[in-house]
Design a protein around this motif. Structure first.
Motif: not given
Length: 396
Positions: A337-341
């Motif tokens: 998983i990647s990204g803040m959202a």
């Protein structure tokens, strides 16, 4: 008649009229000072006949500017000692270091403060990382910080909470050097613009935000390696092993996968941190003198407030750094998983609102002494360096 020894020339005029009635003192002073010399007129009872005065002419050593600067300092010290105000009020405040002190001064003080902060509090940081685990192993579920430390030491060895310390110390030095140097420079520039001659909370917060950009850029790779080595049953035994494995399996981008989330967390953290610290310093230490107790208390309270506010973002950052396999497998998430959202959604799916505050106790317990150590060490080095600078000037 003249006598000279080691640059000091004593001149006794042949004619008393040349220096009588104070006129000789004035003329001698005029010619001596104009030529770069210092003239002092005194009565001489040793002379059997006039003149009643004699001149001591001191030739300045080379370079002349160095001698004159010493005399200026000596004159300033005499004036300050004879004034009715205390001598401490005439000393330059250590809060703003002398202009001749370079940016490297702030960088050295910041680097020492950062390394000490992370090294002293590293076992608590290890506990914090584990307590933020969203799907921990049954053997790694702890009631509180002390319970976690005891169980880690008892079941995994005495040195287990210190694994990854070397990479943290390596990253903390340059990260905090950039951090404090940037903060001091921007704070002074903005304060002079917004509130000349005073303190501006807007400038403090803005300086903290910009300084965070440089700090996190240097510290983020070390954070990734550190947190992976801190997790329960971590497969990595050494720092280089962890770095090479992450590089081969996930690529170079893995070391900055949580950078945007780190900034999203640290920018408000540092803004609240610096504004709270400076606000408390105004209340506890309004004259901005070196006061260790006020620095410790202000730093601890600033760390506690900012840590509590930004805990949800820290939980998301930990998930992005560790890519917790048990948690991702429970949601049938393949890959990374990647990204803040994406991290926010994953945390909510795994535990709802309470999941955002996992490890908040450990985070506050970590940040309070951590920021207290950082500020007290940094303020001490500022005080020590500025005091050393003044003493060094007074000896020349």
């Amino acid at each position: 008649m003249e006598f000279e020894h080691e640059g000091v020339r004593i001149k006794v005029p042949e004619r008393a009229e040349a220096i009588s009635s104070g006129e000789g003192s004035a003329s001698s002073s005029g010619t001596g000072i104009a030529g770069g010399s210092v003239a002092i007129a005194r009565k001489s009872p040793a002379l059997a006949t006039p003149p009643p005065f004699f001149d001591i002419l001191v030739s300045p050593p080379s370079p002349a500017s160095r001698f004159l600067s010493i005399m200026d300092n000596f004159s300033d010290e005499n004036n300050s000692s004879s004034s009715s105000s205390s001598s401490s009020s005439n000393e330059p405040e250590y809060e703003s270091l002398p202009e001749t002190v370079s940016t490297s001064t702030h960088m050295i003080a910041g680097a020492v403060a950062g390394v000490l902060e992370h090294c002293v509090m590293y076992p608590i940081d290890c506990v914090k990382t584990r307590m933020q685990s969203l799907q921990p192993d049954p053997a790694a579920r702890y009631r509180n910080v002390m319970d976690a430390l005891k169980r880690i030491v008892r079941t995994e060895g005495f040195w287990r909470p210190m694994r990854g310390l070397n990479v943290t110390a390596t990253g903390a030095g340059p990260a905090h050097a950039l951090y404090f140097a940037c903060y001091e420079k921007i704070k002074k520039t903005l304060s002079d613009t917004i509130h000349p001659g005073g303190n501006s909370h807007i400038a403090n917060g803005a300086a903290g935000c910009v300084a965070t950009l440089f700090h996190d850029a240097a510290m983020n790779p070390a954070e990734v390696v550190k947190q992976r080595m801190q997790m329960y049953n971590s497969p990595y035994k050494r720092v280089l092993d962890c770095m090479s494995t992450v590089w081969k399996k996930e690529g170079a981008g893995a070391f900055y996968r949580s950078y945007t989330t780190q900034l999203t967390m640290n920018i408000p953290f540092q803004a609240v941190h610096f504004m709270t610290y400076e606000f408390l310093q105004e209340k506890l230490n309004p004259h901005r003198q070196y006061n260790p107790s006020s620095h410790v208390l202000s730093g601890a309270m600033a760390g506690a407030v900012s840590a509590a506010v930004t805990t949800p973002l820290d939980v998301c950052k930990t998930l992005l750094n560790t890519q917790e396999s048990l948690a991702l497998n429970s949601l049938n998430i393949s890959g990374h998983i990647s990204g803040m959202a994406n991290a926010f959604r994953t945390v909510y799916r795994l535990g709802g609102i309470p999941a955002y505050f996992k490890g908040v106790q450990a985070r506050i317990i970590y940040q309070m002494p951590s920021t207290a150590i950082a500020w007290s060490v940094y303020e001490f080095f500022k005080y020590f360096i500025s005091k050393h600078h003044r003493e060094r000037r007074s000896t020349y």
